[in-house]
Design a protein around this motif. Structure first.
Motif, PDB file in Angstrom:
ATOM      1  N   GLU A 131       0.766  -1.053  -0.161  1.00  0.00           N
ATOM      2  CA  GLU A 131      -0.357  -0.399   0.068  1.00  0.00           C
ATOM      3  C   GLU A 131       0.749   1.228  -0.129  1.00  0.00           C
ATOM      4  N   VAL A 132       1.831   0.877   0.499  1.00  0.00           N
ATOM      5  CA  VAL A 132       2.475   2.741   0.559  1.00  0.00           C
ATOM      6  C   VAL A 132       3.645   2.391  -0.498  1.00  0.00           C
ATOM      7  N   GLN A 133       4.037   1.245  -1.072  1.00  0.00           N
ATOM      8  CA  GLN A 133       4.595   1.699  -2.591  1.00  0.00           C
ATOM      9  C   GLN A 133       4.742   2.413  -2.942  1.00  0.00           C
ATOM     10  N   PRO A 134       3.642   3.396  -3.422  1.00  0.00           N
ATOM     11  CA  PRO A 134       3.304   4.215  -4.532  1.00  0.00           C
ATOM     12  C   PRO A 134       3.896   5.247  -4.095  1.00  0.00           C
ATOM     13  N   ILE A 135       4.060   6.094  -2.811  1.00  0.00           N
ATOM     14  CA  ILE A 135       4.730   7.158  -2.399  1.00  0.00           C
ATOM     15  C   ILE A 135       5.917   7.308  -3.028  1.00  0.00           C
ATOM     16  N   SER A 136       6.823   6.365  -3.016  1.00  0.00           N
ATOM     17  CA  SER A 136       8.326   6.164  -3.097  1.00  0.00           C
ATOM     18  C   SER A 136       8.371   6.644  -4.608  1.00  0.00           C
ATOM     19  N   PRO A 137       7.596   6.556  -5.626  1.00  0.00           N
ATOM     20  CA  PRO A 137       7.874   7.079  -7.151  1.00  0.00           C
ATOM     21  C   PRO A 137       7.210   8.561  -6.809  1.00  0.00           C
ATOM     22  N   ILE A 138       6.077   8.792  -6.505  1.00  0.00           N
ATOM     23  CA  ILE A 138       5.588   9.617  -6.106  1.00  0.00           C
ATOM     24  C   ILE A 138       6.808  10.576  -5.435  1.00  0.00           C
ATOM     25  N   THR A 139       6.962  10.482  -4.740  1.00  0.00           N
ATOM     26  CA  THR A 139       7.885  11.542  -3.564  1.00  0.00           C
ATOM     27  C   THR A 139       9.518  12.093  -4.608  1.00  0.00           C
ATOM     28  N   ASN A 140       9.979  11.215  -5.340  1.00  0.00           N
ATOM     29  CA  ASN A 140      11.183  10.404  -5.541  1.00  0.00           C
ATOM     30  C   ASN A 140      11.633  11.274  -6.866  1.00  0.00           C
ATOM     31  N   HIS A 141      13.307  12.248  -6.095  1.00  0.00           N
ATOM     32  CA  HIS A 141      12.587  14.016  -6.983  1.00  0.00           C
ATOM     33  C   HIS A 141      13.079  13.270  -8.437  1.00  0.00           C
ATOM     34  N   VAL A 142      13.295  12.178  -8.731  1.00  0.00           N
ATOM     35  CA  VAL A 142      14.128  12.122 -10.479  1.00  0.00           C
ATOM     36  C   VAL A 142      12.587  11.581 -11.044  1.00  0.00           C
ATOM     37  N   GLU A 143      11.985  11.444  -9.675  1.00  0.00           N
ATOM     38  CA  GLU A 143      10.504   9.959 -10.758  1.00  0.00           C
ATOM     39  C   GLU A 143       9.539  11.536 -11.354  1.00  0.00           C
ATOM     40  N   MET A 144       8.739  11.356  -9.982  1.00  0.00           N
ATOM     41  CA  MET A 144       7.263  12.239  -9.739  1.00  0.00           C
ATOM     42  C   MET A 144       7.793  12.805  -9.253  1.00  0.00           C
ATOM     43  N   ASP A 145       8.605  13.596  -8.654  1.00  0.00           N
ATOM     44  CA  ASP A 145       9.244  14.344  -7.520  1.00  0.00           C
ATOM     45  C   ASP A 145       7.914  15.966  -7.332  1.00  0.00           C
ATOM     46  N   GLU A 146       6.472  14.586  -6.387  1.00  0.00           N
ATOM     47  CA  GLU A 146       5.449  15.314  -5.544  1.00  0.00           C
ATOM     48  C   GLU A 146       5.426  15.263  -4.884  1.00  0.00           C
ATOM     49  N   THR A 147       4.136  16.033  -3.429  1.00  0.00           N
ATOM     50  CA  THR A 147       4.654  15.259  -2.052  1.00  0.00           C
ATOM     51  C   THR A 147       3.108  14.760  -1.945  1.00  0.00           C
ATOM     52  N   MET A 148       2.583  14.018  -0.950  1.00  0.00           N
ATOM     53  CA  MET A 148       1.843  13.578  -0.691  1.00  0.00           C
ATOM     54  C   MET A 148       0.695  14.591  -0.256  1.00  0.00           C
ATOM     55  N   ALA A 149       0.936  15.781   0.244  1.00  0.00           N
ATOM     56  CA  ALA A 149      -0.192  16.565   0.369  1.00  0.00           C
ATOM     57  C   ALA A 149      -0.811  17.206  -0.035  1.00  0.00           C
ATOM     58  N   SER A 150       0.514  17.657  -1.276  1.00  0.00           N
ATOM     59  CA  SER A 150       0.296  18.423  -2.661  1.00  0.00           C
ATOM     60  C   SER A 150      -0.534  17.289  -3.658  1.00  0.00           C
ATOM     61  N   VAL A 151      -0.622  15.868  -3.535  1.00  0.00           N
ATOM     62  CA  VAL A 151      -1.894  15.296  -4.491  1.00  0.00           C
ATOM     63  C   VAL A 151      -3.144  15.143  -4.267  1.00  0.00           C
ATOM     64  N   ILE A 152      -2.549  15.075  -2.775  1.00  0.00           N
ATOM     65  CA  ILE A 152      -4.334  14.674  -2.273  1.00  0.00           C
ATOM     66  C   ILE A 152      -4.771  16.640  -2.289  1.00  0.00           C
ATOM     67  N   ARG A 153      -4.643  17.838  -2.734  1.00  0.00           N
ATOM     68  CA  ARG A 153      -5.068  18.659  -2.336  1.00  0.00           C
ATOM     69  C   ARG A 153      -5.228  19.313  -4.054  1.00  0.00           C
ATOM     70  N   LYS A 154      -4.669  18.524  -5.128  1.00  0.00           N
ATOM     71  CA  LYS A 154      -5.094  18.246  -6.088  1.00  0.00           C
ATOM     72  C   LYS A 154      -5.652  17.337  -6.412  1.00  0.00           C
ATOM     73  N   LEU A 155      -6.635  16.279  -6.388  1.00  0.00           N
ATOM     74  CA  LEU A 155      -7.350  15.157  -5.845  1.00  0.00           C
ATOM     75  C   LEU A 155      -8.637  16.017  -5.653  1.00  0.00           C
TER      76      LEU A 155
END
Lengths: 345, 244
Positions: A131-155
């Motif tokens: 379940e927490v696996q996707p956080i890794s690519p989402i927050t990795n600076h050379v992959e998706m470089d996003e924060t979880m808080a920002s993703v939730i705001r966008k959703l």
């Protein structure tokens, strides 16, 4: 006049309803399609969907998220960008994937399949739960470089996601927990167990003489680490590769800090291996023949290579061809064309 | 008439059952307030300059930490566990006051808790509330919670912008950074009567003992390297201020 108006309205309404139903039917998955079915001979999964019962609405939400670049900082990269279904959700033929702003990572994007049997994730095993696996690519600076808080705001800002979350969960809460559980349903149900190998071991298909010889050689020389039926034992080993001086990747040791773990990487599954070149954690070998060439040449092994690698021994050219023929029987073409996992847009 | 009597009996029974059920349910809540200090000076973000043991001046820009696995100690020596997880954040004043709910209204002599998150909850997948990864207290590359973050600026720091950052986490040996805190109350605390327990959190302890930190030598800890050095320091940053 009035009657005519009513008739026209009724026809229009019917057409609208029909188009809606037709549209839904091409996209929607059924409860049956998201029911977990453990393939014959497979062990009990590590992730068993407890507290996250598969259902079509969550699965579909996970599918939508998987293919949506909204998860990345610049809205250009989705999970599906580097995990393509046609390539068994790997990034073949790229050795190293391109993330945000064209930045390059240091490891080969792994195929996504049979993830619920993984005891850890990533080449170094740094992620401990599906379940927490996707956080890794989402927050990795050379992959998706996003924060979880920002993703939730966008959703939250997206009316489609507000609708999808409330349909899936019955209320308007959009949280990372819900998002991650939906993604876990989608990636967790990516099960590949319909290859010619599976048919053969279940006595529903045959092998050529060469494939059978390959299977025997495989069981003799490779199965120490690539355990059937998942073709991995989920452990970490130094497989003798000389470290890439540009990547400085110490593998498992970057997680544990232990010298003992230096240059060890997780044993990958070999299912669908013919579809996921290039090979190794850094994608250094383009062909299976090169991979076997490496394993058959212990003189070139790096220091601290695992003992299993030395047990492989010599492989003749015919041996290699047989093993490669066998490895091709691990291809599951129904998995890479399974409409449940395709991009819904 | 008979019907009415029967109804009356039933109603009485109901009232009695409900009543009896309520009698043993003497539970209350306990409020704990964390008073953040640096030595004897109240902690304030960005504005106040402090000095470490080596007289190196610094300011603090971020201070947050997890508290969990709380137990209250009853006078008879038994423990009352509290299954709640708290993220205390200097930047969110409300987070510095926590409420332990459903505590038996009895007398307590002390409290223990861990700084951090237990190993089970480091391996439990997607979670919510204090444990929601949106709180930026979660490592994705080596999954698990960051137990404590202390960030600031110190002229002595050789990091870019003279910043220092200590992000401490890790629930596995040999870099387990979970630390247990056990505190005795100066007098018995009665849940239901006493309103509040005030604890002091001295951030200076993180830099001080047993390991004196030199900003010029150690300005960034963001993985297992040196993590336990700092965990050993924060282990004793709590003390009881008062009960009221």
């Amino acid at each position: 006049m009035k009657k005519r108006l009513i008739t026209i309205s009724a026809i229009l309404l019917c057409a609208l309803l029909f188009s809606f139903v037709a549209h839904r039917s091409t996209e929607a998955v059924t409860a049956e399609q998201v029911t977990l079915k453990i393939p014959k001979g497979f062990p009990t999964p590590v992730y068993n969907f407890s507290n996250n019962d598969p259902n079509p609405l969550l699965f579909s939400l996970g599918r939508k998220l998987f293919y949506d670049p909204i998860l990345s900082k610049d809205s250009n990269i989705s999970c599906g960008t580097c995990h393509k279904q046609a390539a068994v959700f790997s990034d073949a033929p790229l050795a190293l994937s391109r993330g945000i702003s064209g930045l390059t990572g240091t490891r080969n994007a792994p195929a996504l399949q049979n993830l619920i049997w993984n005891t850890s994730f990533m080449w170094d095993g740094g992620v401990n739960h599906l379940e927490v696996q996707p956080i890794s690519p989402i927050t990795n600076h050379v992959e998706m470089d996003e924060t979880m808080a920002s993703v939730i705001r966008k959703l939250h800002r997206s009316s489609t996601y507000r609708e999808s979350f409330s349909t899936a969960f019955g209320d308007t809460v959009i949280s990372s927990e819900r998002m991650l559980k939906a993604l876990a349903q989608f990636i967790g149900l990516m099960i590949s167990a319909n290859s010619r190998y599976d048919h053969f071991v279940n006595h529903k298909g045959t092998f050529t003489t060469q494939e059978e010889k390959g299977l025997q050689l495989f069981r003799d020389k490779c199965a120490n680490c690539h355990h059937e039926p998942l073709f991995t034992d989920n452990r970490y080993r130094n497989n003798g590769l000389v470290p890439d001086s540009a990547l400085h990747d110490k593998g498992r040791a970057t997680i544990t800090g232990l010298q003992f773990d230096e240059y060890k990487f997780k044993v990958p599954s070999l299912r669908n291996i013919a579809l996921t070149p290039p090979y190794m954690h850094d994608g250094r070998f383009n062909t299976l023949n090169e991979v076997l060439g490496h394993y058959a040449n212990p003189k070139k092994f790096a220091p601290n290579t695992a003992k299993e690698m030395y047990e492989i021994g010599r492989l003749s050219s015919a041996d290699k061809q047989a093993i490669i023929a066998f490895l091709h029987t691990l291809t599951d073409s129904s998995f890479i064309t399974d409409k449940r996992f395709s991009n819904p847009d | 008439m008979r019907k009415a009597a029967f109804l009356a009996i039933c109603l009485t029974c109901c009232v009695l059952i409900v009543g009896f059920k309520r009698i043993p349910q003497q539970h209350g809540s306990l409020t704990i307030t964390f008073k953040h200090l640096v030595g004897n000076i109240p902690l304030a973000l960005d504005t106040v300059q402090y000095k470490n043991e080596l007289r190196q001046p610094f300011t603090i820009t971020k201070f947050k930490y997890y508290i969990s696995n709380i137990h209250l100690h009853k006078t008879d020596g038994s423990l009352v566990p509290v299954d709640q997880y708290f993220l205390i954040n200097e930047d969110e004043p409300d987070s510095k006051t926590i409420t332990l709910s459903d505590i038996p209204t009895s007398q307590f002599t002390g409290i223990d808790f861990i700084i951090g998150v237990d190993s089970l909850h480091n391996c439990s997948g997607a979670q919510s509330g204090a444990l929601d990864p949106v709180n930026a207290m979660f490592w994705a590359w080596n999954t698990g919670y960051i137990f404590l973050k202390l960030e600031g600026k110190a002229a002595a720091s050789k990091s870019p912008g003279h910043l220092f950052e200590y992000h401490i986490g890790g629930y596995q040996q040999p870099t387990n950074c979970i630390r247990t805190v056990s505190l005795q109350f100066p007098r018995a605390l009665t849940v239901g009567t006493d309103k509040e327990l005030v604890l002091k959190t001295d951030a200076a302890e993180i830099l001080k003992s047993p390991n004196t930190l030199d900003f010029s030598k150690l300005s960034s800890v963001t993985d297992f390297h040196n993590a336990t050095t700092i965990a050993d320091n924060y282990a004793d940053m709590f003390s009881v201020s008062k009960i009221r």
